[in-house]
Scaffold this motif. Structure first.
Motif, short mmCIF file in Angstrom:
data_model
loop_
_atom_site.label_atom_id
_atom_site.label_comp_id
_atom_site.label_asym_id
_atom_site.label_seq_id
_atom_site.Cartn_x
_atom_site.Cartn_y
_atom_site.Cartn_z
N LYS A 70 1.74 9.38 -5.95
CA LYS A 70 2.30 10.71 -5.71
C LYS A 70 3.31 11.07 -6.80
CE LYS A 70 4.62 13.55 -2.22
NZ LYS A 70 5.52 14.19 -3.19
N LYS A 71 4.11 10.09 -7.20
CA LYS A 71 5.15 10.35 -8.20
C LYS A 71 4.53 10.75 -9.53
CE LYS A 71 9.21 8.38 -10.46
NZ LYS A 71 10.16 7.25 -10.52
N ILE A 72 3.53 9.99 -10.00
CA ILE A 72 2.94 10.32 -11.31
C ILE A 72 2.17 11.64 -11.24
CG2 ILE A 72 2.82 7.91 -12.06
CD1 ILE A 72 -0.13 7.90 -11.40
N LYS A 73 1.66 11.96 -10.06
CA LYS A 73 0.98 13.25 -9.90
C LYS A 73 2.00 14.38 -9.98
CE LYS A 73 -2.00 15.89 -6.79
NZ LYS A 73 -2.71 15.91 -5.47
N ASP A 74 3.13 14.21 -9.27
CA ASP A 74 4.18 15.24 -9.29
C ASP A 74 4.78 15.41 -10.68
OD1 ASP A 74 3.76 15.58 -6.61
OD2 ASP A 74 5.49 14.38 -5.96
N LEU A 75 4.82 14.31 -11.45
CA LEU A 75 5.38 14.36 -12.80
C LEU A 75 4.36 14.86 -13.83
CD1 LEU A 75 7.42 11.02 -12.82
CD2 LEU A 75 8.34 13.35 -12.79
N GLY A 76 3.14 15.14 -13.37
CA GLY A 76 2.14 15.75 -14.24
C GLY A 76 1.48 14.80 -15.22
N LYS A 77 1.25 13.55 -14.82
CA LYS A 77 0.60 12.61 -15.73
C LYS A 77 -0.81 13.08 -16.05
CE LYS A 77 -0.68 7.77 -16.33
NZ LYS A 77 -0.72 6.43 -15.73
N PRO A 78 -1.20 13.06 -17.32
CA PRO A 78 -2.56 13.48 -17.69
C PRO A 78 -3.61 12.65 -16.95
CG PRO A 78 -1.20 13.25 -19.64
CD PRO A 78 -0.40 12.70 -18.50
N LYS A 79 -4.69 13.28 -16.57
CA LYS A 79 -5.74 12.60 -15.82
C LYS A 79 -6.75 11.97 -16.77
CE LYS A 79 -8.85 13.33 -11.91
NZ LYS A 79 -9.40 14.34 -10.96
N ALA A 136 0.83 -1.20 0.00
CA ALA A 136 0.00 0.00 0.00
C ALA A 136 0.86 1.25 0.00
CB ALA A 136 -0.93 0.00 1.21
N LYS A 137 1.98 1.20 0.74
CA LYS A 137 2.90 2.33 0.79
C LYS A 137 3.52 2.59 -0.58
CE LYS A 137 6.94 4.06 3.33
NZ LYS A 137 7.94 3.75 4.38
N GLU A 138 3.90 1.51 -1.26
CA GLU A 138 4.48 1.64 -2.61
C GLU A 138 3.47 2.24 -3.58
OE1 GLU A 138 5.96 -2.11 -3.91
OE2 GLU A 138 7.52 -2.23 -2.39
N LYS A 139 2.21 1.83 -3.46
CA LYS A 139 1.17 2.35 -4.35
C LYS A 139 0.95 3.84 -4.10
CE LYS A 139 -1.43 -1.92 -5.13
NZ LYS A 139 -2.73 -2.63 -4.93
N ARG A 140 0.96 4.25 -2.82
CA ARG A 140 0.81 5.68 -2.50
C ARG A 140 1.97 6.49 -3.06
NH1 ARG A 140 -0.80 3.58 2.57
NH2 ARG A 140 1.24 4.06 3.46
N ALA A 141 3.17 5.92 -2.92
CA ALA A 141 4.36 6.61 -3.44
C ALA A 141 4.30 6.73 -4.96
CB ALA A 141 5.62 5.86 -3.02
N TYR A 142 3.80 5.67 -5.61
CA TYR A 142 3.69 5.69 -7.08
C TYR A 142 2.66 6.73 -7.53
CZ TYR A 142 2.66 4.15 -11.83
OH TYR A 142 2.45 4.11 -13.19
#
Length: 249
Positions: free
Chosen positions: A142-151, A134-140
């Protein structure tokens, strides 16, 4: 928010403290459920605070009361500075207290672990793995959000539900009743009315796919291959070598 504040106190100290000490402070500061409590077992004995953290927990309230305008960083830096100035006799006393409590802790932990059944040990291990995943999924995320992945755009039905919610934000009854009522409204729409939502969702999806491809190509260039879909990697050509080719003799 409380966890973030606790971490903000811990982070500036990482250069002075060991990882084990940092974890110890976190365990004594944050009162969330332990792994054992999550599987229905009593809380495992806590590790004792190291000498520095003992000093920190003692002096922090007084120092904070006398310097209410200090930031967290200023507070931590001044505690660290005062700790360096503590005489050796006092430090030795903190060390002796720590060793005494450490011996008691090891005894209690051995007693605790001796009472665990094999099934309970397996449940604890499974819970640790689940929490780590679950921690890895949260980190992932957050990472794609910070990198600006299209929604990804909403489905036609979800667009309809959000529209209904915007029209009536304070509807009485439970969520299930609200969902059932609006599902019936969706089914009752004419084909032309539903096509409006379907076409809007289709257009947004087309735009999303184009933006996603561009984003993924950029991520590959930046070295963030772990956030790119496997099928996309097959479509993205490898970067060209910057070396100039020498003519064959």
């Amino acid at each position: 928010m409380f966890f973030q504040r606790a971490v903000s106190v811990i982070n500036p100290l990482r250069g002075l403290l060991s990882t084990k000490s940092t974890v110890a402070l976190a365990q004594n500061t944050i009162t969330t459920k332990t792994v054992e409590e999550r599987v229905g077992l009593p809380r495992k004995p806590k590790k004792p605070l190291t000498p520095y953290f003992r000093y920190m927990m003692e002096i922090r309230p007084k120092m904070l009361a006398e310097n209410k305008n200090w930031s967290v960083n200023e507070l931590v830096q001044n505690i660290a500075r005062q700790w360096k100035a503590v005489d050796e006799a006092s430090k030795k006393k903190y060390e002796e207290d720590y060793k005494r409590d450490q011996a008691l802790y090891l005894q209690k932990r051995a007693q605790y672990e001796s009472k665990l059944t094999e099934e309970q040990r397996e449940n604890i291990q499974l819970m640790k793995e689940t929490m780590a995943e679950a921690k890895e999924k949260r980190a992932y995320r957050k990472k794609i959000k910070d990198l600006g992945k299209p929604k990804k755009p909403q489905s036609p039905f979800l667009k309809f539900l959000n529209e209904q919610k915007a029209k009536n934000p304070h509807t009485p009854g439970s969520y299930q009743e609200w969902l059932s009522s609006n599902s019936a409204k969706w089914i009752a729409l004419s084909e032309k009315q539903r096509d409006t939502y379907i076409q809007s969702s289709h257009d947004e999806m087309q735009k999303y796919r184009e933006e996603l491809i561009k984003w993924e190509k950029n991520m590959v260039k930046l070295g963030h291959v772990d956030v790119v879909r496997q099928e996309a990697l097959l479509d993205i050509p490898p970067p060209k070598s910057s070396r100039k080719r020498t003519a064959k003799p």
